[in-house]
Design a protein around this motif. Structure first.
Motif, PDB file in Angstrom:
ATOM      1  N   ASN A 250      39.629   1.446  33.496  1.00 53.24           N
ATOM      2  CA  ASN A 250      40.872   1.017  34.148  1.00 53.24           C
ATOM      3  C   ASN A 250      41.561   2.140  34.927  1.00 53.24           C
ATOM      4  O   ASN A 250      42.690   1.984  35.368  1.00 53.24           O
ATOM      5  CB  ASN A 250      41.835   0.426  33.119  1.00 53.24           C
TER       6      ASN A 250
ATOM      7  N   LYS B   6      46.113  -5.188  30.022  1.00 49.63           N
ATOM      8  CA  LYS B   6      44.899  -4.876  30.760  1.00 49.63           C
ATOM      9  C   LYS B   6      45.155  -4.804  32.262  1.00 49.63           C
ATOM     10  O   LYS B   6      46.064  -5.430  32.784  1.00 49.63           O
ATOM     11  CB  LYS B   6      43.825  -5.938  30.480  1.00 49.63           C
TER      12      LYS B   6
ATOM     13  N   GLU C 231      46.798  -6.229  23.761  1.00 45.16           N
ATOM     14  CA  GLU C 231      46.492  -5.154  24.712  1.00 45.16           C
ATOM     15  C   GLU C 231      46.841  -5.546  26.151  1.00 45.16           C
ATOM     16  O   GLU C 231      46.551  -6.659  26.611  1.00 45.16           O
ATOM     17  CB  GLU C 231      45.005  -4.816  24.649  1.00 45.16           C
TER      18      GLU C 231
END
Length: 266
Positions: A149, A47, A45
């Motif tokens: 995020n 980030k 992933e």
């Protein structure tokens, strides 16, 4: 009681039911999104504390440059091509990323002294993934929500089609499925790993949150050949921060206080 009033009350009742059973709907939606189109983070992933996009408009020179990023986005997310079909629905259009003129993209004219060559360019437009997204505040079912995020994404299973989010979005970044979009997709669909939508729901760009979960950059970024940058706005060493530090950029309707997450180098 006339037919129109009965129809209204029926829809209103269904909406109340959907709101009252939100927890159950969310549970079902979460299970449905596991496969395909899972948002669950994988070991690779990508980030960021605050994802943002920087579009270098100086590097878009031909119509094909724009078409490449639009095709990449719409193919990956099974966006139907309704407008081009000659069957009475030409007035409908589903779009996640599109182009428009400077005058329409930046109507507040806060950059009135830009060179004419800049104002004559087409501008790629998409959801701005605002820091303060009005679409999230007005959604009654939390079908539109914001991730930590900064990405503003959607749960199609919770969308009741009220279109409050469309009214709240000042950027015209959302499309409503007035007709069944699945009838305008090829068989098989362009991307069987991404879920298709249904009639009566809203959809929009999600910054390819499902691709980030797998360690992939957004489809438009990959197809842009360096014309679009994507990274962590909170990281001074990220590509987007360096590009913004070294170039003059503008954002759409910054006077509204939404803090858009898409920047345009001009």
């Amino acid at each position: 009681m006339n037919k129109n009033r009965r129809s209204f009350l029926k829809v209103a009742g269904l909406s109340v039911f959907a709101l009252s059973s939100g927890a159950t709907a969310f549970s079902g939606a979460a299970q449905a999104m596991v496969s395909p189109g899972t948002y669950e983070p994988g070991p690779k992933e990508l980030k960021a504390k605050r994802w943002a996009m920087v579009i270098d408009t100086r590097t878009f020179r031909t119509a094909d440059d724009y078409k490449a990023i639009i095709k990449a986005c719409h193919s990956v997310h099974n966006v139907p091509d309704i407008r081009s079909k000659a069957d009475g629905h030409e007035d409908q259009e589903i779009k996640w990323i599109w182009t428009d003129s400077y005058k329409h993209a930046f109507p507040d004219d806060l950059n009135e002294h830009l060179a004419d060559r800049v104002k004559k360019r087409p501008f790629p437009l998409l959801c701005n993934h605002c820091t303060n997204p009005p679409c999230v505040r007005v959604c009654p079912t939390q079908a539109t929500y914001q991730l930590p995020n900064g990405i503003v994404t959607m749960d199609y299973h919770r969308c009741i089609g009220c279109r409050f989010c469309m009214a709240g979005c000042p950027y015209g970044a959302r499309s409503f499925n007035f007709v069944d979009p699945r009838g305008y997709l090829s068989d098989p669909v362009p991307n069987p790993e991404y879920p298709t939508r249904m009639i009566g729901v809203v959809e929009k760009c999600t910054f390819c949150v499902e691709r980030l979960a797998k360690g992939l950059m957004p489809a438009c970024v990959e197809a842009s050949e360096g014309r679009i940058l994507f990274g962590d706005l909170n990281d001074p060493e990220s590509a987007v921060r360096k590009a913004l530090a070294e170039n003059y950029s503008i954002r759409r309707k910054p006077n509204l206080g939404t803090q858009p997450g898409v920047y345009y180098i001009v």
